[in-house]
Design an enzyme around this catalytic site. Structure first.
Site: not given
Length: 285
Positions: A228-230
């Site tokens: 997530l969001d990486e």
């Protein structure tokens, strides 16, 4: 008639002689190199190159002619080599929830001819943006989460396939994609995160930033992965904020940055300027 421009991208192990070999092959095919950028990463030992060229001379050479001319060089260096017509337009499917500023900005730029892409439709888990999208004459795929995540994502993939979309853009699509969906869209899905990653991931990052008393807020456009969001970051922007700002002021300042950052990332992807380098990207601006 002016000869068309072509874009060549290359990714391979770094070694001596790559630029010379590519330039020699293009020169032998009477190609004029208009622009060229390259980068050798000392950590991954990978080499990246983006070259814009056009055919010259009496013989009209096609994209396929240049593929054949470059094939021996590609085999010699074990290259991941791709060739594109510079005037080709990437087919893009947009996804949105209830916040329409990024969607509106992209649609305006596309409609004004400012982005080298063709928007082929919009997916949403809400009905809020239907009127805007249909004003632009685009199909609106309403895919509510009430159908269940598996069914909703299956229909999402159907919309991508039926539209021929080459890139999916999450323009404030406030749903976490499943691992399966992330794998399906690997390298061809861009997300805008309303924060300066890797800080303040997940929901309400501006409110998280406000609670921590930060002095700079930002926006990040990145490729989507199952982490997530990486995902690999394409572009970021920051803006200084004051102790006098409340959380709503953080959000207002952030929206303009989100518009600009996402637009840049989509443009650079469509112009074949972004190349994956493990968990990072190489961006030839």
């Amino acid at each position: 008639m002016t000869s068309p421009d072509y874009i060549l991208t290359i990714r391979c192990r770094d070694t001596i002689g790559i630029v010379a070999a590519v330039s020699t092959a293009l020169a032998a095919s009477q190609a004029f190199i208009a622009e060229s950028s390259h980068f050798g990463d000392p950590e991954t030992r990978l080499f990246f190159m983006r070259t814009v060229f056009r055919p010259t001379g009496e013989v009209v050479r096609t994209l396929e002619d240049f593929r054949k001319a470059l094939a021996p060089v590609a085999r010699r260096f074990g290259m991941e080599l791709a060739l594109y017509a510079a005037d080709s337009r990437t087919r893009v499917l947009l996804a949105v929830s209830k916040h329409g500023h990024c969607l509106n900005h992209l649609l305006h730029q596309w409609h004004s001819g400012e982005l080298p892409l063709d928007v082929v439709g919009v997916v949403s888990n809400h009905e809020d943006m239907r009127r805007l999208v249909e004003w632009y004459g685009l199909p609106y795929h309403y895919l509510p989460m009430s159908d269940g995540k598996d069914r909703q994502e299956s229909r999402f993939r159907e919309a991508i396939a039926s539209s021929g979309a080459e890139l999916t853009v999450l323009a404030r699509y406030m749903q976490v994609l499943s691992d399966e969906m992330c794998r399906h869209l690997e390298g061809r899905c861009i997300n805008i995160h309303h924060s300066f990653l890797p800080s303040f991931k997940g929901a309400k990052p501006y409110h998280q930033a406000y609670a921590r008393g930060v002095k700079v807020v930002g926006a990040t456009a990145h490729y989507v992965t199952s982490d997530l969001d990486e995902g690999p970051i394409i572009e970021q922007e920051t803006h200084r904020v004051s102790h006098a700002f409340d959380a709503d002021a953080f959000v207002r300042n952030g929206k303009d940055m989100e518009n600009v950052v996402l637009s840049r990332a989509v443009r650079w992807h469509a112009e074949h300027r972004v190349m994956l380098n493990g968990s990072r990207t190489v961006v030839f601006q």
